[in-house]
Design a protein around this motif. Sequence first.
Motif, PDB file in Angstrom:
ATOM      1  N   ASN A   1      -7.641  -1.478  -3.086  1.00  0.00           N
ATOM      2  CA  ASN A   1      -7.605  -0.157  -3.192  1.00  0.00           C
ATOM      3  C   ASN A   1      -6.216   0.328  -2.426  1.00  0.00           C
ATOM      4  N   ARG A   2      -5.137   0.504  -3.167  1.00  0.00           N
ATOM      5  CA  ARG A   2      -3.728   0.638  -2.439  1.00  0.00           C
ATOM      6  C   ARG A   2      -3.387   2.052  -1.901  1.00  0.00           C
TER       7      ARG A   2
ATOM      8  N   PRO B   1      -4.852  -5.791   3.797  1.00  0.00           N
ATOM      9  CA  PRO B   1      -5.128  -4.605   2.945  1.00  0.00           C
ATOM     10  C   PRO B   1      -6.189  -5.016   1.699  1.00  0.00           C
ATOM     11  N   ASP B   2      -6.926  -4.299   1.315  1.00  0.00           N
ATOM     12  CA  ASP B   2      -7.839  -4.575   0.086  1.00  0.00           C
ATOM     13  C   ASP B   2      -7.134  -4.035  -1.094  1.00  0.00           C
TER      14      ASP B   2
ATOM     15  N   ASN C   1      -6.048  -4.273  13.961  1.00  0.00           N
ATOM     16  CA  ASN C   1      -7.114  -5.009  12.964  1.00  0.00           C
ATOM     17  C   ASN C   1      -6.202  -5.806  11.880  1.00  0.00           C
TER      18      ASN C   1
ATOM     19  N   ASP D   1      -5.585   3.949   0.205  1.00  0.00           N
ATOM     20  CA  ASP D   1      -6.232   4.626   1.395  1.00  0.00           C
ATOM     21  C   ASP D   1      -5.757   3.772   2.624  1.00  0.00           C
TER      22      ASP D   1
ATOM     23  N   ASP E   1      -7.584   1.344   5.235  1.00  0.00           N
ATOM     24  CA  ASP E   1      -8.412   0.330   5.224  1.00  0.00           C
ATOM     25  C   ASP E   1      -8.872   0.136   7.007  1.00  0.00           C
TER      26      ASP E   1
ATOM     27  N   PHE F   1      -3.850  -1.925   9.367  1.00  0.00           N
ATOM     28  CA  PHE F   1      -4.481  -0.477   9.360  1.00  0.00           C
ATOM     29  C   PHE F   1      -5.438  -0.487  10.735  1.00  0.00           C
TER      30      PHE F   1
ATOM     31  N   ARG G   1      -7.467  -7.704   9.271  1.00  0.00           N
ATOM     32  CA  ARG G   1      -7.697  -7.921   7.994  1.00  0.00           C
ATOM     33  C   ARG G   1      -6.584  -7.571   7.071  1.00  0.00           C
TER      34      ARG G   1
ATOM     35  N   LEU H   1     -10.269 -11.260   3.304  1.00  0.00           N
ATOM     36  CA  LEU H   1     -11.382 -10.673   2.663  1.00  0.00           C
ATOM     37  C   LEU H   1     -12.416 -11.718   2.023  1.00  0.00           C
TER      38      LEU H   1
ATOM     39  N   ARG I   1     -10.505  -0.479  10.370  1.00  0.00           N
ATOM     40  CA  ARG I   1     -11.565  -1.418  11.066  1.00  0.00           C
ATOM     41  C   ARG I   1     -11.226  -1.463  12.584  1.00  0.00           C
TER      42      ARG I   1
ATOM     43  N   ASP J   1       0.866  -1.343   0.082  1.00  0.00           N
ATOM     44  CA  ASP J   1      -0.151  -0.099  -0.111  1.00  0.00           C
ATOM     45  C   ASP J   1       0.736   1.383  -0.094  1.00  0.00           C
TER      46      ASP J   1
END
Length: 449
Positions: free
Chosen positions: A265-266, A262-263, A258, A268, A270, A238, A260, A303, A272, A176
Motif C-alpha cells: 500500500n503505497r 514499505p508494504d 523502523n 499510507d 507504515d 516510516f 521494515r 515482510l 511501527r 511511496d
Amino acid sequence: MRTLLLSLGLMLAFPVGAWSQEAEHGHGAHAEPPAQGGHGTGHMGHMGHMGQESREAESLRDIPLMRRGSGTSWQPDLIPPSMLHWDAAGWGLMFQGLLFGGYDVQGGPRGDDAFAGIGWLMLMASRELPSGQLVGSVMLSPEPFTAGADGGYPLLLQTGETYQDEPLRDRQHPHDLFMELAVSYSHYFSDTWGLLLYAAPAGEPALGPVAFPHRVSGWYDPLAVLGHHWQDSTHISFGVLTAGILTPKAKLEVSWFNGREPDENRYDLDLRAPDSFSTRLSVNPTARVSAQVSYGYLKSPELLEPEVPVHRLTASATYHAPFGSNGFWATTAVFGRDIEGEEAPTNAFLLESSLDLDGHHVVFGRAEYVQKAGHDLVLPEPLEHSVFDVGSLVLGYVYNLGPFGPVRPGVGVRGALNVVPGGLEPFYGSRTPVGGMVYVRLAPAGGHR
C-alpha cells in the motif's frame, strides 16, 4: 497515462507562483545570490553556481542547505543550480523535483515493457535562528499512480520488496507517495561545532550515501540502481530519529528507526515501533568532494521473512566539478555489503557519472556489479541459496530544451547491457540480456543558467 500527464502537469503548475515571486523579488535564475548573513534563505545563497567554485565552509553558518542530499546525508557543496526558491515571512522556501515519463523495454524471457512515470517533488522550508537553523521538508512521489502496475516498472535483475505477497524480481517497486515528512534542527554551540536533530514519520536514517533518485551523478538516469537494497534502500523509512555532532567539514550521526521495508500500500504511512539502528560518518574535505561510511542493523526488514535481520555496511565518495563555461560533471562510487541472517555476505559495487557538456547535451553512464542470491531472484528451490555475480553497464544521453518559465524539459534515451553467469542463462535467455528506455524529463529551470 492520464495520471502520468497529471503528475507532469503538477510540476509545471506548482512552481509557476514560486518562479514569479523570484522574478518579482530579484531572485530569478540570473540573479546573484544574497551575501552571507542575508536572512530567510537558509544558506541557499552559498550553494555554488555553474562554472563557479563554491567557497569552502569555514563555519557552520557557511554550510549551504544544498549540501543536504536526502534525509541528512551530505553531498559536495558545489552543486549546479537545481531549485526554485523564494522568501515568505522570514522563511526560505525551496522547490526541487525530477519527473520522468517514457517507455521502458526489458528484453528476454523475464523482461517486459511498459509506460512509466518516475520521480519526486519536494518542498523545503528553512529558517535562520540566532543559535541555529530549522528545516522542514515534504517530499512526494507520483509513482504509486504512474509506475505501480504489476508491482512496478520492468528492470532486469532488480530485486526487493513484494507484490501480491510475493517477492518482486526483474521489476523496480514504486516509491511511496510520502517519501519524506521531516523536520530537523541544527544547534550551533560555536562556529565550529553543533548538534543536529532530525525527526521524521517518513524519512531516511543515517545509513548509506545520498539515495539514488537524488544524486547529481544520477539526475539524468530515470531507472533505479541494481544494488539499491545493499546501499540505500532505507531512504524511505516510516519512523526515524537521528542525532548528530557536526563541524563545518564532518558529521557523526546515529539513528533509531523502523527498519521494515514499505508494504504494497503505497499511499499510507507504515508506522511501527523503531527496531533498528545505524551510524554514519560523513566528511566534506573540499567543496567538490563528499564521502561517508556507515553501518546499520535492520532487525526485521523483510515482510515475508520478518525473523531475518540484516547487517549493512556502506561506503561512498562523490566528486562534483564545473565543466567548461556552462557544464557540470558529477561522479559517485558506492560499496554496499549485506549480511542477511545466516546467509553468506553479499556485496554491491556501483560507479555512476553524468557529464553536462554545455547546459544542453548530457551523457551519463553507470556500471554495477552485484552478488544476488537465488531467493532474491526468485529462482527454483535448489538454487535459493546459491549466489550469482551479475552486472550492468548503462549508457544514456539527454538533450535539454528551454528553459520555459520555471521548467527545463529534456528528451533522453537509456540503454543497458546486463551480464549474467551461465547458471542464469536459462532464465534470462542470454548471458547478456538488454534493456532500454526513451523518455522525457522535467526539472526546475534553476538547474541550468
